[in-house]
Design an enzyme around this catalytic site. Sequence first.
Site, PDB file in Angstrom:
ATOM      1  N   TRP A  24       0.829  -1.220   0.000  1.00  0.00           N
ATOM      2  CA  TRP A  24       0.000   0.000   0.000  1.00  0.00           C
ATOM      3  C   TRP A  24       0.855   1.258   0.000  1.00  0.00           C
ATOM      4  O   TRP A  24       0.330   2.357  -0.121  1.00  0.00           O
ATOM      5  CB  TRP A  24      -0.963   0.000   1.178  1.00  0.00           C
ATOM      6  CG  TRP A  24      -0.348  -0.419   2.471  1.00  0.00           C
ATOM      7  CD1 TRP A  24       0.329   0.372   3.332  1.00  0.00           C
ATOM      8  CD2 TRP A  24      -0.353  -1.727   3.035  1.00  0.00           C
ATOM      9  NE1 TRP A  24       0.767  -0.358   4.404  1.00  0.00           N
ATOM     10  CE2 TRP A  24       0.354  -1.653   4.259  1.00  0.00           C
ATOM     11  CE3 TRP A  24      -0.879  -2.959   2.636  1.00  0.00           C
ATOM     12  CZ2 TRP A  24       0.548  -2.770   5.084  1.00  0.00           C
ATOM     13  CZ3 TRP A  24      -0.679  -4.055   3.457  1.00  0.00           C
ATOM     14  CH2 TRP A  24       0.017  -3.956   4.661  1.00  0.00           C
ATOM     15  N   GLU A  37      -6.033   0.761   5.243  1.00  0.00           N
ATOM     16  CA  GLU A  37      -6.284   1.200   6.620  1.00  0.00           C
ATOM     17  C   GLU A  37      -7.380   0.372   7.283  1.00  0.00           C
ATOM     18  O   GLU A  37      -7.281   0.033   8.462  1.00  0.00           O
ATOM     19  CB  GLU A  37      -6.651   2.682   6.649  1.00  0.00           C
ATOM     20  CG  GLU A  37      -5.480   3.616   6.374  1.00  0.00           C
ATOM     21  CD  GLU A  37      -4.364   3.466   7.394  1.00  0.00           C
ATOM     22  OE1 GLU A  37      -4.656   3.222   8.576  1.00  0.00           O
ATOM     23  OE2 GLU A  37      -3.193   3.582   6.994  1.00  0.00           O
ATOM     24  N   GLN A  42      -6.623  -3.251  13.905  1.00  0.00           N
ATOM     25  CA  GLN A  42      -6.465  -4.385  14.823  1.00  0.00           C
ATOM     26  C   GLN A  42      -5.881  -5.614  14.135  1.00  0.00           C
ATOM     27  O   GLN A  42      -6.175  -6.748  14.507  1.00  0.00           O
ATOM     28  CB  GLN A  42      -7.819  -4.737  15.454  1.00  0.00           C
ATOM     29  CG  GLN A  42      -8.393  -3.602  16.268  1.00  0.00           C
ATOM     30  CD  GLN A  42      -7.585  -3.334  17.508  1.00  0.00           C
ATOM     31  OE1 GLN A  42      -7.704  -4.024  18.485  1.00  0.00           O
ATOM     32  NE2 GLN A  42      -6.723  -2.342  17.487  1.00  0.00           N
ATOM     33  N   THR A  43      -5.095  -5.379  13.110  1.00  0.00           N
ATOM     34  CA  THR A  43      -4.573  -6.485  12.314  1.00  0.00           C
ATOM     35  C   THR A  43      -3.123  -6.197  11.942  1.00  0.00           C
ATOM     36  O   THR A  43      -2.806  -5.079  11.534  1.00  0.00           O
ATOM     37  CB  THR A  43      -5.411  -6.657  11.030  1.00  0.00           C
ATOM     38  OG1 THR A  43      -6.780  -6.823  11.397  1.00  0.00           O
ATOM     39  CG2 THR A  43      -4.949  -7.854  10.231  1.00  0.00           C
ATOM     40  N   GLU A 182       3.230   8.147   8.968  1.00  0.00           N
ATOM     41  CA  GLU A 182       3.736   6.815   8.654  1.00  0.00           C
ATOM     42  C   GLU A 182       4.985   6.486   9.461  1.00  0.00           C
ATOM     43  O   GLU A 182       5.154   5.360   9.942  1.00  0.00           O
ATOM     44  CB  GLU A 182       4.094   6.740   7.167  1.00  0.00           C
ATOM     45  CG  GLU A 182       3.023   6.173   6.292  1.00  0.00           C
ATOM     46  CD  GLU A 182       3.576   5.917   4.901  1.00  0.00           C
ATOM     47  OE1 GLU A 182       3.466   4.794   4.426  1.00  0.00           O
ATOM     48  OE2 GLU A 182       4.138   6.857   4.300  1.00  0.00           O
ATOM     49  N   CYS A 192       9.872   0.692  18.736  1.00  0.00           N
ATOM     50  CA  CYS A 192       9.242   0.943  20.030  1.00  0.00           C
ATOM     51  C   CYS A 192       8.151  -0.106  20.280  1.00  0.00           C
ATOM     52  O   CYS A 192       6.966   0.188  20.271  1.00  0.00           O
ATOM     53  CB  CYS A 192       8.659   2.360  20.039  1.00  0.00           C
ATOM     54  SG  CYS A 192       8.182   2.977  21.662  1.00  0.00           S
ATOM     55  N   CYS A 202      16.563   3.904  18.862  1.00  0.00           N
ATOM     56  CA  CYS A 202      15.411   4.768  18.599  1.00  0.00           C
ATOM     57  C   CYS A 202      15.820   6.203  18.264  1.00  0.00           C
ATOM     58  O   CYS A 202      16.583   6.829  19.004  1.00  0.00           O
ATOM     59  CB  CYS A 202      14.483   4.780  19.803  1.00  0.00           C
ATOM     60  SG  CYS A 202      13.025   5.813  19.548  1.00  0.00           S
ATOM     61  N   SER A 302     -12.449 -12.927  20.185  1.00  0.00           N
ATOM     62  CA  SER A 302     -11.810 -11.851  20.946  1.00  0.00           C
ATOM     63  C   SER A 302     -12.303 -11.803  22.385  1.00  0.00           C
ATOM     64  O   SER A 302     -11.556 -11.453  23.281  1.00  0.00           O
ATOM     65  CB  SER A 302     -12.053 -10.511  20.258  1.00  0.00           C
ATOM     66  OG  SER A 302     -13.409 -10.365  19.904  1.00  0.00           O
TER      67      SER A 302
END
Length: 365
Positions: A24, A37, A42-43, A182, A192, A202, A302
């Site tokens: 993407w 998006e 959650q993936t 991004e 992180c 970092c 879940s």
Amino acid sequence: MPPHPFPTEKLRDWFRKNKRDLPWRRDRRPYSVWVSEIMLQQTRVDQAEGYYRRFMELFPDVGALAQAPLDQVLKAWEGLGYYRRALHLHQGARLVRQDHGGEIPSDYNRLIQIPGIGRSTAGAILSLAFNRPFPILDGNVKRVLSRFYHITRPLDQSETGKTLWQKAAAVLPEKKPGSFNEALMELGALICLPKDPGCARCPLRKGCQARIKGDATELPVKKPAKKIPHFDVTAAVIRKAGKILITRRPEKGLLGGLWEFPGGKQQPGETLEACLKREITEELAIEITVGEPFLQVRHAYSHFKITLHTFFCRHRKGRIQKIGIQDYRWVKPEELNHYAFPRADRRVIERLTEHGHLPFRPQRG
DNA sequence: AATACGGGGGT
DNA sequence: ACCCCAGTATT
């Protein structure tokens, strides 16, 4: 000037050198951003990648998606979970076709009205596709900002959410907000990490309050998870003339719009056989004979777990009525792959068809 | 504010 | 087993 200004340029430099080549990222059309998006809600990236490629192949633009039947979209989504996303994406494509002339809107108030697009996804579309300065607040950004600003209140409090959104907006530069967003997400995904802050590598280490205090692994703070209940669930493999009965779940709720072997949750004091008969009568208005037990599948959702107990059954009496289901169909075993099933039912299908044909079972009462 | 909503992978 | 994931919608 605060003691630790946000090191925007260091983050940008790091991102330029370390950004992953993701599908993407090669296509910044609003539609591509939108699809990716939604899939990434959650993936994990690794899980979404293959789905994204296949989805874009099948539905290359808003028009193609709007034109497609929902079944086909759900089939493309099969196994990805949170199936309401697919429903909303499909509804959204039709809304864009109908209300916006097929063009995805470039303003927040219109985007937010598209089903499945919330504040963060709207921010992603606006910043990544339209280069407009709107923040994103996903799990990665929450973690990075919680640590950088040492936000110690539990993540799931609305006050914390307000603080994080405010910080996400405050650090956002006017120029190239998309790549900045991004970069922030990528940092959370690569450096992180929840259990390994990776402070030594970092680019934000200089001003990061959690690193300075040395408690980055404690942040962000989450409330303890609730215990997840377990249920025993039955499902019927009803065979007739070489075909199997499958039913389609209601569009709303768990696994909405997916196909399954009919059945339901066992009640206290009820045998599995009685449960299955009851469920079938309640949902389909027919009576069945429950035969041999077939496969048991354990599966975690879940917010609960199940053991799915399947039985070979026979249709004994009555005509099927669509009471608790959206639709039903008698299908040949090899046709099962044309339909979108939940994971647990997929396991049953695998076993059912693994010798290339249905295993013989005596059909008795 | 709390809960519903999947599935997979890491530890 | 537990945690977490490029969150949103509903109650």
